[in-house]
Design a protein around this motif. Structure first.
Motif, PDB file in Angstrom:
ATOM      1  N   CYS A  71       0.849  -1.191   0.000  1.00 44.91           N
ATOM      2  CA  CYS A  71       0.000   0.000   0.000  1.00 44.91           C
ATOM      3  C   CYS A  71       0.882   1.238   0.000  1.00 44.91           C
ATOM      4  O   CYS A  71       1.826   1.338   0.787  1.00 44.91           O
ATOM      5  N   ARG A  72       0.582   2.204  -0.888  1.00 44.32           N
ATOM      6  CA  ARG A  72       1.436   3.376  -1.032  1.00 44.32           C
ATOM      7  C   ARG A  72       0.807   4.625  -0.425  1.00 44.32           C
ATOM      8  O   ARG A  72       1.113   5.741  -0.842  1.00 44.32           O
ATOM      9  N   CYS A  73      -0.075   4.419   0.571  1.00 44.04           N
ATOM     10  CA  CYS A  73      -0.724   5.569   1.227  1.00 44.04           C
ATOM     11  C   CYS A  73       0.289   6.626   1.678  1.00 44.04           C
ATOM     12  O   CYS A  73       0.051   7.819   1.571  1.00 44.04           O
ATOM     13  N   VAL A  90       1.158   8.683  -1.176  1.00 48.46           N
ATOM     14  CA  VAL A  90       0.000   9.467  -1.606  1.00 48.46           C
ATOM     15  C   VAL A  90      -0.191  10.663  -0.673  1.00 48.46           C
ATOM     16  O   VAL A  90      -0.423  11.795  -1.106  1.00 48.46           O
ATOM     17  N   PRO A 134      -2.902   8.517  -6.597  1.00 52.02           N
ATOM     18  CA  PRO A 134      -3.498   7.216  -6.279  1.00 52.02           C
ATOM     19  C   PRO A 134      -3.451   6.223  -7.433  1.00 52.02           C
ATOM     20  O   PRO A 134      -3.148   5.048  -7.232  1.00 52.02           O
ATOM     21  N   CYS A 193      -0.458   3.899  -7.836  1.00 47.94           N
ATOM     22  CA  CYS A 193      -0.241   2.759  -6.928  1.00 47.94           C
ATOM     23  C   CYS A 193      -0.621   1.482  -7.680  1.00 47.94           C
ATOM     24  O   CYS A 193      -1.686   1.402  -8.282  1.00 47.94           O
ATOM     25  N   LEU A 243      -1.742  -1.224  -6.759  1.00 52.54           N
ATOM     26  CA  LEU A 243      -2.939  -1.928  -6.277  1.00 52.54           C
ATOM     27  C   LEU A 243      -4.241  -1.195  -6.639  1.00 52.54           C
ATOM     28  O   LEU A 243      -5.325  -1.774  -6.566  1.00 52.54           O
ATOM     29  N   PHE A 244      -4.104   0.080  -7.009  1.00 51.65           N
ATOM     30  CA  PHE A 244      -5.288   0.907  -7.243  1.00 51.65           C
ATOM     31  C   PHE A 244      -6.209   0.282  -8.286  1.00 51.65           C
ATOM     32  O   PHE A 244      -5.756  -0.094  -9.374  1.00 51.65           O
ATOM     33  N   CYS A 282      -7.376  -2.977  -4.894  1.00 46.75           N
ATOM     34  CA  CYS A 282      -7.793  -2.014  -3.866  1.00 46.75           C
ATOM     35  C   CYS A 282      -8.945  -1.151  -4.392  1.00 46.75           C
ATOM     36  O   CYS A 282      -8.771  -0.377  -5.341  1.00 46.75           O
ATOM     37  N   LYS A 292      -7.247  -1.714   0.670  1.00 45.07           N
ATOM     38  CA  LYS A 292      -5.984  -2.233   1.206  1.00 45.07           C
ATOM     39  C   LYS A 292      -5.263  -1.175   2.044  1.00 45.07           C
ATOM     40  O   LYS A 292      -4.230  -1.446   2.647  1.00 45.07           O
ATOM     41  N   GLY A 293      -5.798   0.010   2.041  1.00 45.77           N
ATOM     42  CA  GLY A 293      -5.187   1.074   2.831  1.00 45.77           C
ATOM     43  C   GLY A 293      -6.231   2.096   3.226  1.00 45.77           C
ATOM     44  O   GLY A 293      -7.323   2.157   2.640  1.00 45.77           O
ATOM     45  N   CYS A 313      -6.404   5.248   2.801  1.00 41.16           N
ATOM     46  CA  CYS A 313      -6.768   6.294   1.821  1.00 41.16           C
ATOM     47  C   CYS A 313      -7.912   5.842   0.914  1.00 41.16           C
ATOM     48  O   CYS A 313      -8.534   6.660   0.247  1.00 41.16           O
ATOM     49  N   MET A 314      -8.149   4.527   0.863  1.00 45.86           N
ATOM     50  CA  MET A 314      -9.262   4.017   0.057  1.00 45.86           C
ATOM     51  C   MET A 314     -10.504   3.814   0.920  1.00 45.86           C
ATOM     52  O   MET A 314     -11.620   3.773   0.410  1.00 45.86           O
ATOM     53  N   CYS A 361      -7.454   8.247  -2.473  1.00 44.28           N
ATOM     54  CA  CYS A 361      -7.632   7.081  -3.345  1.00 44.28           C
ATOM     55  C   CYS A 361      -9.117   6.817  -3.585  1.00 44.28           C
ATOM     56  O   CYS A 361      -9.543   6.523  -4.708  1.00 44.28           O
TER      57      CYS A 361
HETATM   58  S1  SF4 Z   1      -5.217   2.831  -0.367  1.00 47.30           S
HETATM   59 FE1  SF4 Z   1      -5.111   1.354  -2.049  1.00 47.30          FE
HETATM   60  S2  SF4 Z   1      -4.806   2.569  -3.925  1.00 47.30           S
HETATM   61 FE2  SF4 Z   1      -4.356   3.881  -2.148  1.00 47.30          FE
HETATM   62  S3  SF4 Z   1      -2.172   3.689  -1.875  1.00 47.30           S
HETATM   63 FE3  SF4 Z   1      -3.087   2.162  -0.515  1.00 47.30          FE
HETATM   64  S4  SF4 Z   1      -3.199   0.285  -1.727  1.00 47.30           S
HETATM   65 FE4  SF4 Z   1      -2.788   1.976  -3.158  1.00 47.30          FE
END
Ligand code: SF4
Length: 351
Positions: free
Chosen positions: A302-304, A307, A314, A317, A319-320, A324, A330-331, A333-334, A341
């Motif tokens: 997760c790259r929150c 971000v 977003p 990332c 996974l976006f 996710c 997965k984080g 921010c989603m 995200c």
């Molecule tokens: S919340 Fe989801 S889309 Fe946003 S950085 Fe984390 S894994 Fe990626």
């Protein structure tokens, strides 16, 4: 002039201002509600090539450490009833979210307000109120504690993960990010007032306190681009119908009565000196001691963190959208409706 014509005239003036400045602007919107408004109203596409919008750390759920969720789940397993705002439910902890713990039988209840929770907690219930939020929400927790004191309840405690906005912004602007201007959070400014954001002027960056409707955002961008053109670093207020110079003095007194500054962890920014609020020592009997390792975020994919510090959009990332989504976050921010995200997923024409 008709409304649409007026809006077009403002948009054209903003674009003209930016053309005079001579480069694409990087503008950070500090507050998650602004992120949603910008994407819902399509400003990121309307100003494509003119403004690069960067989402800041003003979504309380997004900056909350997963260890806090783990702590709440542990407490629920110890037979406490956890009262929480609904947007915290789906935030992933190390092994599960509060929603999953609830499905397994943990006593987790959604509160509509902390005061409401304090009003309705049964006398034989050992309850913990999850206190998460910035200065906008803190007065509600202060009122909740006042209610607990009035009722003489001894069975209610607060798990404080409350944040202040000034310290993380200072750290962000000093160490993490280069921007041309800031859209400052109207909600927090309602409490702190224009004076609560004077510290931004020290960074020699134009800024504007903004409301959340599309016209508010447009007028704020107009003000901001004019300030950038004029090298004017005074904090501007385009939310005058709500925000006063001195803020809400009653709410500020409530905060000061019950809370004091403490260090706090912000996802993406780390541990920030004075970045949080805890109950004053005279109210420590109502406070839960929380314990977790700050550097132990478990989902490394997760790259929150990137971000939240404007290093990554977003959609960049991996996974976006693939794994996710708001249904399978997965984080944080989603998870949150105010997370960048989540806002990109729902409203962003990112391709
Ligand atoms: S919340 Fe989801 S889309 Fe946003 S950085 Fe984390 S894994 Fe990626």
């Amino acid at each position: 002039m008709q409304t649409l014509e007026k809006a077009n005239a403002i948009v054209n003036t903003i674009k003209n201002n930016i053309e005079k400045i001579g480069r694409q602007l990087r503008i950070i919107e500090v507050c998650g509600t602004h992120t949603v408004s910008i994407y819902r109203n399509g400003f990121h596409t309307l100003f494509k090539g003119y403004i690069d919008f960067i989402s800041g750390p003003g979504c309380p759920v997004c900056v909350t450490h997963e260890g806090y969720i783990d702590n709440l789940i542990e407490l629920a397993k110890m037979n406490y009833t956890i009262y929480t705002f609904g947007d915290l439910l789906k935030v992933p902890g190390k092994s599960m979210s509060l929603a999953e713990a609830k499905a397994e039988g943990a006593k987790i209840k959604i509160m509509y307000s902390p005061v409401d929770a304090a009003e309705n907690i049964a006398e034989d219930e050992e309850a913990i109120i999850a206190a998460v939020g910035f200065e906008t929400t803190v007065p509600a927790f202060a009122l909740s504690l006042e209610k607990v004191l009035e009722k003489g309840l001894k069975n209610v405690k607060f798990a404080c993960e409350l944040k202040t906005i000034d310290q993380p912004l200072k750290v962000l602007l000093k160490d993490h990010i280069k921007v041309d201007g800031l859209i400052l959070p109207g909600h927090v400014a309602t409490i702190l007032g224009v004076d609560g954001f004077r510290f931004v002027e020290e960074f020699k960056l134009p800024s504007v306190i903004s409301g959340f409707e599309k016209y508010d955002i447009l007028l704020s961008l107009l003000s901001l681009t004019q300030s950038i053109l004029n090298n004017d670093f005074t904090v501007k207020n385009e939310y005058k119908r709500v925000v006063k110079k001195e803020g809400n003095t009653v709410a500020k007194r409530y905060i000061e009565r019950f809370f004091e500054r403490t260090d706090a962890y912000f996802r993406g920014l780390g541990l920030i000196e004075g970045g949080g609020l805890r109950l004053k020592s005279e109210y420590s009997a109502f406070s839960v001691q929380l314990k977790y390792e700050y550097e132990s975020l478990s989902n490394s994919a997760c790259r929150c963190t990137d971000v939240l510090t404007g290093k990554l959009k977003p959609f960049e990332c991996p996974l976006f959208e693939k794994v996710c989504t708001p249904q399978t976050p997965k984080g944080a921010c989603m998870v949150s409706q105010e997370g960048s995200c989540n806002a990109y997923f729902r409203f962003g024409k990112w391709k």
